[in-house]
Write an enzyme that holds these catalytic residues in place. Structure first.
Site, mmCIF file in Angstrom:
data_model
loop_
_atom_site.group_PDB
_atom_site.id
_atom_site.type_symbol
_atom_site.label_atom_id
_atom_site.label_comp_id
_atom_site.label_asym_id
_atom_site.label_seq_id
_atom_site.Cartn_x
_atom_site.Cartn_y
_atom_site.Cartn_z
ATOM 1 C CB CYS A 1 3.389 -1.530 7.538
ATOM 2 S SG CYS A 1 3.073 -1.569 5.759
ATOM 3 C CB CYS B 1 -3.924 -3.416 5.143
ATOM 4 S SG CYS B 1 -3.492 -1.690 5.043
HETATM 5 N N1 DGL Z 1 0.409 -2.863 4.020
HETATM 6 C C1 DGL Z 1 -0.310 -1.777 4.569
HETATM 7 C C2 DGL Z 1 -0.253 -1.652 6.053
HETATM 8 O O1 DGL Z 1 -0.120 -2.666 6.702
HETATM 9 C C3 DGL Z 1 -0.444 -0.517 3.752
HETATM 10 C C4 DGL Z 1 0.779 0.185 3.352
HETATM 11 C C5 DGL Z 1 0.418 1.379 2.474
HETATM 12 O O2 DGL Z 1 -0.225 1.169 1.453
HETATM 13 O O3 DGL Z 1 0.752 2.503 2.862
HETATM 14 O O4 DGL Z 1 -0.383 -0.592 6.617
#
Ligand code: DGL
Length: 259
Positions: free
Chosen positions: A190, A76
């Protein structure tokens, strides 16, 4: 020869975003045991505070460390940006973050008239780690940096509803700035975004670049596996979705069901 012990890794994300990285890791090292936490009860991470993300990342790491793991992938961008320093200071186990997304920028053969834009969650855009990375690697601001605040949730919803028409409609709204600014490339900052990269390309007309392969390669190299060592070891995939009571229940899953 005796049976080798399979290596095990933990992975977490606010939801299914980390599957984009898990898929690459599994392709390269199908014998790894995987414990994956989708922190749905606290999603999205992108609109929380730094303190909240640190606290949450510590909690999930504690839960994952109940298993005998060799490494944890913070799959993430937002949690990497906000919490990976604290995680590394707190625990001895190696953590892989999503920083290698920078490789997606530097390894791409950019042409003169390409126009690149990095898209991220809101909180990620405010991460000191991210902003100092930008000033180091793109001091002249060759790329644009744009927040797509709803995109991770749009993607989570899509994988529950499978409603393609709604997805295209929402992408058209959320990503309208891409055509308006004639961006030729979107760098997916993301981990949710690569899960729908083909839809993003279809709707915006831009090409996408994702860091997943670089993160997977970094993971394997930290595990000391430059070469495929899959052999005959059988791997397992344990998956938990966080719930309001914050008790993580892991269930066995099949890697072939990844989106
Ligand atoms: N998949 C995550 C990222 O790479 C988080 C997205 C979220 O929950 O806002 O930032």
């Amino acid at each position: 020869m005796g049976q080798k012990k399979a290596q095990s890794i933990g992975i977490f994300d606010s939801g299914i975003g980390g599957f984009s990285i898990l898929k690459k890791i599994h392709e390269l090292a199908p014998d790894l045991n995987v414990y994956y936490v989708a922190d749905n009860s606290f999603a999205p991470y992108g609109n929380k505070s730094k303190e909240q993300i640190i606290e949450r990342s510590l909690y999930i790491t504690e839960e994952l460390l109940k298993f005998d793991l060799d490494l944890i992938v913070v799959a993430c961008n937002t949690a990497t940006g906000m919490a990976i320093d604290t995680l590394r200071e707190t625990y001895d186990i190696p953590f892989v973050g999503v920083e290698p997304f920078v490789n997606a920028l530097s390894k791409h053969k950019w042409k003169e008239d390409d126009k690149g834009c990095v898209i991220t969650t809101d909180l990620m855009s405010k991460s000191e780690r991210f902003t100092s990375l930008i000033s180091r690697l793109d001091p002249k601001k060759h790329f644009s940096y744009v927040v797509t605040p709803n995109l991770a949730s749009i993607i989570e919803d899509f994988f529950s509803s499978k409603n393609e028409e709604k997805l295209r409609e929402e992408l058209n709204k959320e990503l309208s700035f891409v055509k308006d600014n004639s961006y030729s490339h979107l760098i997916l900052g993301c981990t949710h975004y690569p899960l729908i990269d083909s839809y993003i390309e279809e709707v915006t007309g831009a090409s996408t670049l994702s860091p997943c392969l670089y993160v997977a390669n970094r993971t394997l190299s930290l595990l000391g596996r430059e070469k495929d060592q899959s052999g005959t070891i059988k791997s397992s995939f344990q998956f938990a979705i966080s719930t309001r009571d914050d008790v993580l229940r892991f269930v066995s899953k099949d890697f072939s069901n990844l989106p």
